[in-house]
Design a protein around this motif. Structure first.
Motif, PDB file in Angstrom:
ATOM      1  N   MET A 110       0.826  -1.204   0.000  1.00 47.31           N
ATOM      2  CA  MET A 110       0.000   0.000   0.000  1.00 47.31           C
ATOM      3  C   MET A 110       0.864   1.259   0.000  1.00 47.31           C
ATOM      4  O   MET A 110       0.624   2.199  -0.765  1.00 47.31           O
ATOM      5  CB  MET A 110      -0.909   0.008   1.234  1.00 47.31           C
ATOM      6  CG  MET A 110      -1.936  -1.092   1.296  1.00 47.31           C
ATOM      7  SD  MET A 110      -2.916  -0.911   2.820  1.00 47.31           S
ATOM      8  CE  MET A 110      -3.885  -2.426   2.788  1.00 47.31           C
ATOM      9  N   GLY A 113       2.521   1.775  -3.335  1.00 44.44           N
ATOM     10  CA  GLY A 113       1.555   2.239  -4.316  1.00 44.44           C
ATOM     11  C   GLY A 113       1.298   3.726  -4.181  1.00 44.44           C
ATOM     12  O   GLY A 113       1.237   4.454  -5.184  1.00 44.44           O
ATOM     13  N   GLY A 114       1.140   4.190  -2.953  1.00 45.88           N
ATOM     14  CA  GLY A 114       0.911   5.605  -2.722  1.00 45.88           C
ATOM     15  C   GLY A 114       2.102   6.477  -3.044  1.00 45.88           C
ATOM     16  O   GLY A 114       1.949   7.664  -3.382  1.00 45.88           O
ATOM     17  N   THR A 151      -2.463  -0.361  -5.683  1.00 42.24           N
ATOM     18  CA  THR A 151      -3.288   0.844  -5.678  1.00 42.24           C
ATOM     19  C   THR A 151      -4.731   0.418  -5.911  1.00 42.24           C
ATOM     20  O   THR A 151      -4.998  -0.660  -6.436  1.00 42.24           O
ATOM     21  CB  THR A 151      -2.871   1.849  -6.769  1.00 42.24           C
ATOM     22  OG1 THR A 151      -2.921   1.197  -8.049  1.00 42.24           O
ATOM     23  CG2 THR A 151      -1.454   2.373  -6.530  1.00 42.24           C
ATOM     24  N   ASP A 153      -8.962   1.747  -6.943  1.00 42.16           N
ATOM     25  CA  ASP A 153      -9.837   2.778  -7.489  1.00 42.16           C
ATOM     26  C   ASP A 153     -10.349   3.672  -6.367  1.00 42.16           C
ATOM     27  O   ASP A 153     -10.479   4.892  -6.529  1.00 42.16           O
ATOM     28  CB  ASP A 153     -11.019   2.133  -8.218  1.00 42.16           C
ATOM     29  CG  ASP A 153     -10.566   1.260  -9.368  1.00 42.16           C
ATOM     30  OD1 ASP A 153     -10.062   1.824 -10.361  1.00 42.16           O
ATOM     31  OD2 ASP A 153     -10.698   0.027  -9.279  1.00 42.16           O
ATOM     32  N   ALA A 155     -10.015   4.186  -1.882  1.00 37.69           N
ATOM     33  CA  ALA A 155      -9.518   3.816  -0.564  1.00 37.69           C
ATOM     34  C   ALA A 155     -10.541   4.320   0.446  1.00 37.69           C
ATOM     35  O   ALA A 155     -11.008   5.459   0.356  1.00 37.69           O
ATOM     36  CB  ALA A 155      -8.150   4.419  -0.283  1.00 37.69           C
ATOM     37  N   THR A 183      -3.084   6.594   1.098  1.00 41.92           N
ATOM     38  CA  THR A 183      -2.286   7.082  -0.032  1.00 41.92           C
ATOM     39  C   THR A 183      -2.478   6.242  -1.290  1.00 41.92           C
ATOM     40  O   THR A 183      -2.040   6.643  -2.367  1.00 41.92           O
ATOM     41  CB  THR A 183      -0.785   7.077   0.321  1.00 41.92           C
ATOM     42  OG1 THR A 183      -0.327   5.719   0.447  1.00 41.92           O
ATOM     43  CG2 THR A 183      -0.522   7.829   1.617  1.00 41.92           C
ATOM     44  N   ALA A 184      -3.135   5.085  -1.155  1.00 39.69           N
ATOM     45  CA  ALA A 184      -3.138   4.108  -2.237  1.00 39.69           C
ATOM     46  C   ALA A 184      -4.391   4.144  -3.102  1.00 39.69           C
ATOM     47  O   ALA A 184      -4.530   3.315  -3.999  1.00 39.69           O
ATOM     48  CB  ALA A 184      -2.957   2.692  -1.664  1.00 39.69           C
ATOM     49  N   GLY A 185      -5.295   5.070  -2.861  1.00 38.41           N
ATOM     50  CA  GLY A 185      -6.517   5.130  -3.649  1.00 38.41           C
ATOM     51  C   GLY A 185      -6.507   6.266  -4.657  1.00 38.41           C
ATOM     52  O   GLY A 185      -5.994   7.347  -4.379  1.00 38.41           O
ATOM     53  N   LYS A 186      -7.069   6.022  -5.830  1.00 37.89           N
ATOM     54  CA  LYS A 186      -7.272   7.117  -6.782  1.00 37.89           C
ATOM     55  C   LYS A 186      -8.262   8.123  -6.199  1.00 37.89           C
ATOM     56  O   LYS A 186      -8.134   9.335  -6.391  1.00 37.89           O
ATOM     57  CB  LYS A 186      -7.781   6.573  -8.113  1.00 37.89           C
ATOM     58  CG  LYS A 186      -6.785   5.687  -8.841  1.00 37.89           C
ATOM     59  CD  LYS A 186      -7.388   5.107 -10.120  1.00 37.89           C
ATOM     60  CE  LYS A 186      -6.413   4.160 -10.805  1.00 37.89           C
ATOM     61  NZ  LYS A 186      -7.020   3.527 -12.017  1.00 37.89           N
ATOM     62  N   THR A 188      -9.783   8.770  -2.349  1.00 36.70           N
ATOM     63  CA  THR A 188      -9.691   8.385  -0.945  1.00 36.70           C
ATOM     64  C   THR A 188     -10.817   9.047  -0.165  1.00 36.70           C
ATOM     65  O   THR A 188     -10.938  10.270  -0.158  1.00 36.70           O
ATOM     66  CB  THR A 188      -8.329   8.765  -0.351  1.00 36.70           C
ATOM     67  OG1 THR A 188      -7.308   7.980  -0.993  1.00 36.70           O
ATOM     68  CG2 THR A 188      -8.279   8.500   1.143  1.00 36.70           C
ATOM     69  N   TYR A 212      -3.792  13.829   0.037  1.00 38.02           N
ATOM     70  CA  TYR A 212      -4.153  12.452  -0.316  1.00 38.02           C
ATOM     71  C   TYR A 212      -5.657  12.205  -0.248  1.00 38.02           C
ATOM     72  O   TYR A 212      -6.125  11.145  -0.663  1.00 38.02           O
ATOM     73  CB  TYR A 212      -3.466  11.467   0.635  1.00 38.02           C
ATOM     74  CG  TYR A 212      -1.976  11.371   0.453  1.00 38.02           C
ATOM     75  CD1 TYR A 212      -1.426  10.749  -0.660  1.00 38.02           C
ATOM     76  CD2 TYR A 212      -1.101  11.903   1.400  1.00 38.02           C
ATOM     77  CE1 TYR A 212      -0.052  10.657  -0.832  1.00 38.02           C
ATOM     78  CE2 TYR A 212       0.277  11.814   1.235  1.00 38.02           C
ATOM     79  CZ  TYR A 212       0.794  11.200   0.125  1.00 38.02           C
ATOM     80  OH  TYR A 212       2.156  11.120  -0.030  1.00 38.02           O
TER      81      TYR A 212
END
Length: 236
Positions: A110, A113-114, A151, A153, A155, A183-186, A188, A212
């Motif tokens: 995660m 990815g972020g 990552t 779509d 978070a 941090t890992a979502g397009k 959040t 983020y």
């Protein structure tokens, strides 16, 4: 969102844009620090075919476990699956695709990815089934395997406090996977116990910067205890 104000007023608005077959990265550990109301909104909307990335899948009637009876989860990437009987049943019957990942590796997937890091080498899992099919190299005489970042779509996150700009503070152990997942979502989405005005949070205490965060909603929480331990004492 328009401008800097990230606050939304309904859970439907908070989860707008989530559709079937998307990947959702969820914060929380056990039932601690889970975005319980955002999960309920996903259940309410009946969205299906989801790939879930989370430390675990809640319990049978709470947390991410709510999404299992209606077959809303197609695949889950998790590190612990021991508290959910329906999860176990679906996994053993082949109804649910499960990718078990060491806990620290999952957190780093995660975080990477972020951070825009596509993959990293780790010694965790070398010599086990975790290493099957993965690139392996030696560094300083030690074997490492290549793990790809994650990552999503969306978070979905639980925090303690936020300001309207989306700066977040987590409370104690409820921090767990939430900062990495955030941090890992397009997109959040964060639910919090309290929203304050910009400038009210001490900058030194902010755990996740608002850059983020796309949406913030204030909710009320059950905060269910996963396993209650009771100690009694008796007098002489």
């Amino acid at each position: 969102m328009a401008g800097f104000n990230k606050v939304v007023n309904t859970y439907e608005e908070a989860m707008a844009g989530l559709t079937d077959n998307m990947t959702v990265v969820a914060g929380g550990f056990g039932l601690c620090g889970i975005p319980e109301n955002l999960i309920k909104e996903i259940e309410r909307q009946g969205i299906k075919g989801l790939t879930l990335v989370s430390n675990n899948c809640g319990v049978d009637d709470f947390g991410l476990g709510l999404l299992l009876p209606k077959r809303q989860i197609k695949k889950i990437i998790a590190s612990y699956v021991g508290e959910n009987a329906e999860f176990e049943r679906q996994m053993m019957s082949g109804e649910l695709d499960v990718e078990l990942t060491p806990q620290g590796t999952l957190a780093e997937k995660m975080r990477a990815g972020g951070a825009g890091i596509p993959a990293f080498y780790t010694a965790t899992g070398v010599g086990t089934l975790v290493a099957a099919g993965k690139d392996q190299r030696q560094f300083n005489g030690r074997d490492y395997i290549l793990e790809e970042a994650i990552t999503g779509d969306f978070a979905i996150i639980k925090a303690w406090k936020a300001d309207k700009f989306g700066n977040l503070i987590y409370r104690k152990t409820a921090r767990n996977f939430n900062p990495m997942a955030a941090t890992a979502g397009k997109i959040t989405v964060v639910e919090v116990e309290e929203i304050v005005e910009p400038g009210e949070l001490d900058p030194d205490e902010i755990h996740t910067p608002g850059i983020y965060v796309n949406r913030v909603i204030q909710g009320t929480f059950e905060k269910r205890i996963e396993q209650r331990t009771i100690r009694t004492t008796t007098g002489e």
